[in-house]
Structures are given as structure tokens and as C-alpha cells.
Design a protein around this motif. Structure first.
Motif, short mmCIF file in Angstrom:
data_model
loop_
_atom_site.label_atom_id
_atom_site.label_comp_id
_atom_site.label_asym_id
_atom_site.label_seq_id
_atom_site.Cartn_x
_atom_site.Cartn_y
_atom_site.Cartn_z
N GLU A 32 2.46 1.76 -3.40
CA GLU A 32 1.48 2.25 -4.36
C GLU A 32 1.24 3.76 -4.18
O GLU A 32 1.13 4.50 -5.16
N GLN A 33 1.18 4.19 -2.91
CA GLN A 33 0.98 5.62 -2.64
C GLN A 33 2.15 6.45 -3.14
O GLN A 33 1.98 7.54 -3.70
N ARG A 34 3.36 5.92 -2.95
CA ARG A 34 4.55 6.65 -3.40
C ARG A 34 4.61 6.73 -4.93
O ARG A 34 4.98 7.75 -5.49
N LYS B 226 0.83 -1.20 0.00
CA LYS B 226 0.00 0.00 0.00
C LYS B 226 0.87 1.26 0.00
O LYS B 226 0.59 2.23 -0.74
N LYS C 204 2.02 6.74 -6.91
CA LYS C 204 0.98 7.68 -7.31
C LYS C 204 1.45 9.12 -7.10
O LYS C 204 1.24 10.00 -7.96
#
Length: 221
Positions: free
Chosen positions: A116-118, A113, A120
Motif C-alpha cells: 500500500e505504501q509503495r 501495508k 501511494k
């Protein structure tokens, strides 16, 4: 010619004299030398310094991102009595802080998670970077009919041409023989907005003064 401290009246006067026959401080295209002096000047020079004012307005027409991309240049400012070289700013290495690759070990749900945030955030950052505007620096040779042509009036007529994305720069008279001078004038155009062919056609419409127009130099910025 060396230029002193541009934060003083004498330094601004030196800068104005330096720019009488120049559009930029180092060569025919803008460089970090222009950025260095532009930032030190800080605000538009007075109207009594027309060449410095014209240069300041021209540099201010570029975005900070465009200025950052300019190459190094020889600055007329003196340090210990000698000209200095203005180098490009250090490359922004923020992009290197983003790890696009996970470890070889199996990621748990939380690690996946975060990754994925990084990714994005990295993609969002890339998408928000301003697009550079393609520009060209052009030197035009405007030739008169004969030695009786009023060259000052010719230049005045040429500078009446206004287009979105067109900025006139320095000019000078260049002898061509038999007492005849040609007008050599610089301009900067935004490639997507200004047609060079249309510009030369409009200059040639001043047919009482202009015999022909040639492109002496054309450089992408």
C-alpha cells in the motif's frame, strides 16, 4: 556549415553565423541537437553575438521536462570533422521499479501495508510530474504594398508586438516578383496564451507597410 567547440570564442562565433537564418539547429522545431549545444554553451552568449543570444534565450524558455521530450536532431557540432546526431535521452524507467501487483500467495498484514505504501508513493510521484505546455512554431509571410516599402522598418514594427507566450525568431526576405520581397518571420507561441488570428490582425494594423499576412507553416511542438 559545421560548428566547432562552442566553449571557445571561435566556436560561439561559428554558432552565431550558423543561426543567422535559422531558429533551431536542426529543422523548424527544437530537437536534442539544441539541447546538446545549449548545455555546452552553458550561459547566454554576449550581445555581440545576437543570433546565438536569441537562440539561447529561446531554448532557455523551455523547461527541462519539455527539452527532454524533444526528438533527435542533426547537430552542427563536429566530431572528427563530421556532423553528429544528438539522440533523445534514455527513457526514465524508474516507473518500472514499482511492483503494482502482489504475489498469488496470501499476503500477511505487513506485506499488505508495504504494498500500500509503495502504491501511494507511486501515485504521488505521478501527480508531481510537470504538465507540458502546448506550443506551436509558426512561419508568417508578411507582404508589403510595393517595392518601395521599407522592409527593415516593416520588420521592426512587427517585432514591436509583445504578448505573453510569444517569442519572435529568425526572419528573412523572400522575392515574390517584380522587385518585391515579402518578410518571412518565425515565432513560437504558447497555444493557451496567444491567438494566431489576433496576432495576424495586429500585424495587419501596420497598414502603411503591410498589405496582407499569411501563415506559411504551422507546427505543434
Amino acid at each position: 556549415m559545421a560548428v566547432g567547440d562552442v566553449k571557445t570564442a571561435q566556436g560561439l562565433n561559428d554558432l552565431n553565423k550558423y543561426l543567422v537564418e535559422r531558429s533551431y539547429l536542426s529543422g523548424y522545431t527544437p530537437s536534442q541537437a539544441d539541447v546538446q549545444v545549449f548545455e555546452q554553451v552553458g550561459k547566454a552568449p554576449a550581445a555581440s553575438l545576437p543570433h546565438a543570444l536569441r537562440w539561447y534565450r529561446q531554448i532557455s524558455s523551455y523547461t527541462p521536462a519539455e527539452r527532454k521530450a524533444w526528438p533527435a536532431g542533426q547537430s552542427p557540432l563536429t566530431a572528427g570533422g563530421k556532423p553528429t546526431t544528438a539522440a533523445p535521452p534514455a527513457k526514465d524507467d524508474d516507473d518500472d521499479d514499482v511492483d503494482l501487483f502482489g504475489s498469488d500467495e496470501e499476503e500477511d498484514a505487513e506485506a499488505a501495508k508495504i504494498r500500500e505504501q509503495r502504491l501511494k508513493a507511486y501515485a504521488d510521484k505521478k501527480s508531481k510530474k510537470p504538465a507540458l505546455i502546448a506550443k506551436s512554431s509558426i512561419i508568417l509571410d508578411v507582404k508589403p504594398w510595393d517595392d518601395e516599402t521599407d522592409m527593415k522598418e516593416m520588420e521592426k514594427q512587427v517585432r514591436t508586438i509583445e504578448m505573453e507566450g510569444l517569442l519572435w525568431g529568425a526572419s528573412k526576405l523572400v522575392p515574390v516578383g517584380y522587385g518585391i520581397n515579402k518578410l518571412q518571420i518565425m515565432c513560437v507561441i504558447e497555444d493557451d496564451k496567444v491567438s494566431v488570428d489576433l496576432l495576424t490582425e495586429q500585424i495587419q494594423e501596420f497598414e502603411d507597410f503591410v498589405q496582407s499576412v499569411d501563415i506559411a507553416a504551422f507546427n505543434k511542438i
